[in-house]
Write a protein that holds these residues in place. Sequence first.
Motif, short mmCIF file in Angstrom:
data_model
loop_
_atom_site.label_atom_id
_atom_site.label_comp_id
_atom_site.label_asym_id
_atom_site.label_seq_id
_atom_site.Cartn_x
_atom_site.Cartn_y
_atom_site.Cartn_z
N PRO A 1 1.03 -0.73 0.16
CA PRO A 1 0.06 -0.33 -0.03
C PRO A 1 1.14 1.09 -0.14
O PRO A 1 0.62 2.00 -0.69
CB PRO A 1 -0.68 -0.25 1.40
CG PRO A 1 -0.32 -1.56 1.61
CD PRO A 1 0.50 -2.77 1.39
N GLU A 2 2.04 0.99 0.52
CA GLU A 2 3.15 2.35 0.55
C GLU A 2 3.35 2.34 -0.88
O GLU A 2 3.59 3.47 -0.99
CB GLU A 2 3.94 2.01 1.52
CG GLU A 2 3.56 2.18 2.77
CD GLU A 2 4.72 1.78 3.73
OE1 GLU A 2 4.45 2.10 5.41
OE2 GLU A 2 5.83 1.12 4.15
N GLN B 1 0.71 3.87 -2.75
CA GLN B 1 0.64 5.27 -2.58
C GLN B 1 1.71 6.45 -2.98
O GLN B 1 1.41 7.58 -3.91
CB GLN B 1 0.61 5.57 -0.99
CG GLN B 1 0.57 7.17 -0.41
CD GLN B 1 -1.39 7.89 -0.59
OE1 GLN B 1 -2.32 7.68 0.24
NE2 GLN B 1 -1.41 8.16 -1.71
N PHE B 2 2.73 5.73 -3.11
CA PHE B 2 3.48 6.64 -3.92
C PHE B 2 3.35 6.70 -5.48
O PHE B 2 3.03 7.78 -6.31
CB PHE B 2 5.38 5.90 -4.34
CG PHE B 2 5.81 5.68 -2.54
CD1 PHE B 2 6.36 7.03 -2.18
CD2 PHE B 2 6.62 5.17 -2.45
CE1 PHE B 2 6.54 7.24 -0.89
CE2 PHE B 2 7.71 4.51 -1.35
CZ PHE B 2 7.64 6.46 -0.03
N ALA C 1 -0.04 6.63 -6.38
CA ALA C 1 -0.73 7.72 -6.72
C ALA C 1 0.02 8.54 -6.90
O ALA C 1 -0.54 9.38 -7.50
CB ALA C 1 -1.76 7.20 -5.64
N LEU C 2 0.98 9.43 -6.15
CA LEU C 2 1.37 10.65 -6.08
C LEU C 2 1.73 10.86 -7.30
O LEU C 2 1.78 11.97 -8.22
CB LEU C 2 1.98 10.85 -4.84
CG LEU C 2 3.28 12.00 -4.97
CD1 LEU C 2 2.88 13.40 -4.51
CD2 LEU C 2 4.29 11.75 -3.56
N LYS C 3 2.64 9.90 -7.69
CA LYS C 3 3.23 10.40 -8.75
C LYS C 3 2.46 10.47 -10.14
O LYS C 3 2.27 11.36 -11.02
CB LYS C 3 3.78 8.73 -9.65
CG LYS C 3 4.42 9.00 -10.81
CD LYS C 3 5.34 9.29 -11.27
CE LYS C 3 5.83 9.06 -13.28
NZ LYS C 3 6.55 9.81 -13.15
N ALA D 1 -0.41 11.64 -9.60
CA ALA D 1 -0.95 13.14 -9.77
C ALA D 1 0.08 14.14 -10.16
O ALA D 1 -0.72 15.08 -10.89
CB ALA D 1 -1.65 13.58 -7.89
N ILE E 1 10.59 3.92 -7.87
CA ILE E 1 9.41 3.01 -6.45
C ILE E 1 9.23 1.90 -7.96
O ILE E 1 8.87 2.05 -8.83
CB ILE E 1 8.74 4.28 -7.13
CG1 ILE E 1 8.18 5.40 -6.51
CG2 ILE E 1 7.14 3.22 -6.42
CD1 ILE E 1 9.09 5.49 -5.61
N LEU F 1 -0.02 4.18 6.26
CA LEU F 1 1.54 3.37 5.81
C LEU F 1 2.05 4.40 6.64
O LEU F 1 1.93 5.33 7.49
CB LEU F 1 0.79 4.83 4.61
CG LEU F 1 -0.43 4.04 3.93
CD1 LEU F 1 -1.07 4.92 2.86
CD2 LEU F 1 0.42 2.94 3.39
N TYR G 1 9.38 9.19 -2.41
CA TYR G 1 9.35 10.21 -2.25
C TYR G 1 8.97 11.44 -0.83
O TYR G 1 8.87 10.58 -0.02
CB TYR G 1 7.55 11.05 -2.86
CG TYR G 1 7.42 10.76 -4.45
CD1 TYR G 1 8.56 11.14 -5.09
CD2 TYR G 1 6.94 9.34 -4.91
CE1 TYR G 1 8.24 10.99 -7.00
CE2 TYR G 1 7.05 9.34 -6.63
CZ TYR G 1 7.83 9.50 -6.95
OH TYR G 1 7.87 9.55 -8.34
N ALA H 1 -4.62 17.81 -7.36
CA ALA H 1 -4.67 15.90 -7.47
C ALA H 1 -3.70 15.14 -6.56
O ALA H 1 -4.04 14.06 -6.42
CB ALA H 1 -3.63 16.01 -9.21
#
Lengths: 489, 353
Positions: free
Chosen positions: A438-439, A442-443, A445-447, A449, A462, B131, B144, B332
Amino acid sequence: MSGTVQNRPLVLELLRANVPDSNLITDEAGLRPYETDGLTAIREMPWVVALPESEQQVIAILRICREHNVPVVPRGAGTGLSGGARPHQDGVVLGLSKMKKILQVDLSNCVARVQPGVRNLAISEAVVDHGLYYAPDPSSQIACSIGGNVAENSGGVHCLKYGLTVHNVCGARVAMSSGEVLELGGAGFDSPGLDLLAILCGSEGMLGVITEVSVRLLPMPEGRVVLLAAFRSIAEGAQAVAAIIGRGIVPAGMEMMDQLALTAAEAYAHSGYPEDAASILLIELDGCEEELAGTRSQVRSVLESAGAYRIDEAEDEVDQARLWKGRKSAFPAIGRIAPDYFCMDGTIPRAKLAKVLDQIADLSTEFGLQVANVFHAGDGNLHPLILFDANIEGQTETAGKLGGRILELCVHAGGTVTGEHGVGVEKLNEMCVQFTAPELEQFFALKNAMDPSAILNPGKGIPTLTRCGELGGMHVHRGRLPHAHIERY
Amino acid sequence: MDRASEIVDSVTAAGATGKRLAICGSASKRDWVPASHAGELLSVSEHAGIEDYQPTELVITARAGTAMSEIEQCLAREHQMLAFEPPRYYGMGTFGGAVACGHSGPNRPWGGALRDAVLGVDLVNGRGERLMFGGQVMKNVAGYDVSRLQAGAYGSLGVLLAVSLRVQPLWESRSTTRLELDIAQALKLTRKLARQPLPVTGTCWVEGGLYIRFAGDGSAVQRGQQGVGGDIDPQALLWNSVRDQQHDFFKASRMAQDRGEQALWRVSTPPAAELPECPASDIMIEWGGGLRWVWHDDAEFVINYARKAGGWAWRRGDRLPVPALQRKYMGAIKQAFDPDAVFVSPLDFSDAD
């Protein structure tokens, strides 16, 4: 991301219309220097290298590449140590080396506004006459660029006291893959909303392309003291590190070397290091004269209590440079005693230094490869150098495995797989150890965005969940089983 | 008390039922952050306690609901402190709330902002996933920098369960000097000092006097103070009252002056920026010039002034003024962490100008 260029002639024509001909490289001889960065073990020939001279050209290149789904690999000076700028065979290397103007030195606000290709050291050189400097000093500072520093969130020997790049950058202009330009921060101390500048620092060219950077300038410290302390064991040296911090002293720099590293460095640089020592500490203190007098004697007494059997103090600037020279040339020095080496970059809590170094020594025996240790002890950032010979069959793989095990040690000690060199392509597997599925999601998903077209530096930083699943090594991470939902085969 | 699993359950349940949650610590920053009535209150104040603190590591890890006063007392016992001097409005504040709001005190230009101290977070995103990003080490570039992104995110991206912050040794000595200077002279002097290697840890111009705080090594403090001159100010409480906005200047109705229709503005500018054209008695300047508190009745005047100066202005109780393009990307990111908008956010993520 298709990863293939559907229409190469058209894309090339579009690039030619936006970037001067001399700044577009397509011939093999011209492309060759770009096939690798500072991590020379990993190579790939790019399709095209584009060297824009302005933000407008950067935007044009990004728009064309997004339109035609061409991967873009941003590149600074190419000194990165994790393969972050390794080209994509169907992609464009976007080299920022021609954008190297210092745009403004704003003395009243103590800020310099520069283009991304400006060398790290060039900033300090431009303001030295005003008694100012730019603090972060990665070892490649003579060559590395500020844009690359932002992308990697570079550290250096003085970041214990002065912080990393993220702490010293106050503004940036960032070209997004959409072609839009984000103006972040400025000469002030904060901005409203989410801290986009924070996530751009260390994003390894995967979120946006830095086209301008504003950095904070600091007054030069009035004086410096450089001490060398020699110990009969690694544990004593590690103990001294904790004791100095425990006394409320934050040195400007605190570096440690083990015997293998220090003897190699001594043979190379003749810094006067005691070759019989099991470990040495180099400590730099800075401040005004009165302050230095006090701190110096406190540090000396801590070093003695911790078991230092010899303490040298540099007499003047030349002497300070002599003591530093061995440390600063440790990597090339190691290069003379072994045909090849891998440099690891794990960070651990300081309290675990002695234990982890012991475990590294055990692994070194187990794998039959020597490991020299040179590191930023003050912030627990280890640089174990694994010595090997690529010409001996299987040794490169063995060294790689040993490196992986060392980084796993760092994660299990409560640390991280990379303190300052970045993940790039080098540490993708180890990221699977440090983060859960999941972490990692999340990375991604951020990318997504920031770069929904996914053209920026694909495949770096990643690891995909599939990759982590296929690795097979099961590591229990913070008491949880990673990637529990992924099928294994 | 560890309430992590209850918090995770609340988020998961909210996601499943389409409920929205308003995360809250001690609500000490309610004057600045607009109250939101849209969501059900998710209090994290009971999820409290220091999880890990080893002074020689220069790191403290604590649960979000831990009172900031408890954190600072704990650090002080080991002669350590938080460099960014977290404000405690109304004398309150939680560890998580401080990080979520990202406010920093008088030492910010010299000791760094709250965001600079963030090393790691334990976070529940909008999907109810727990997380962890960053960690407890000083240097960490794996992935990140999601932990630093939480500073000043006002909980928009998730509920902070625990945070690791860097700490520093407590100042060995501190001393404040007061110089009788007009506002322009004061700004000039503070900028001159910024180019000298002096242990300045606070400047505040208010009511015709420039206060300069020196802190750190005793001999350096003494030398800095002698170099600047002025009178040693015994009023050590000044810095806390400025930090916590308890100083008379922040009160709408002061003994000497009735603020009438004026509102309090927080104006962040490049430190050497020109001064606004309004009476000096309506201005307080901190952060070596970079933070200007202004009482004014004309919003347009203040906003234009800030923009022209290369900064930004925020009126107490208003939404934060984020430029439209940045807002688009922030929106976003919000979507990436909280796709169903479970968390009510005081930040504006709308596309509209």
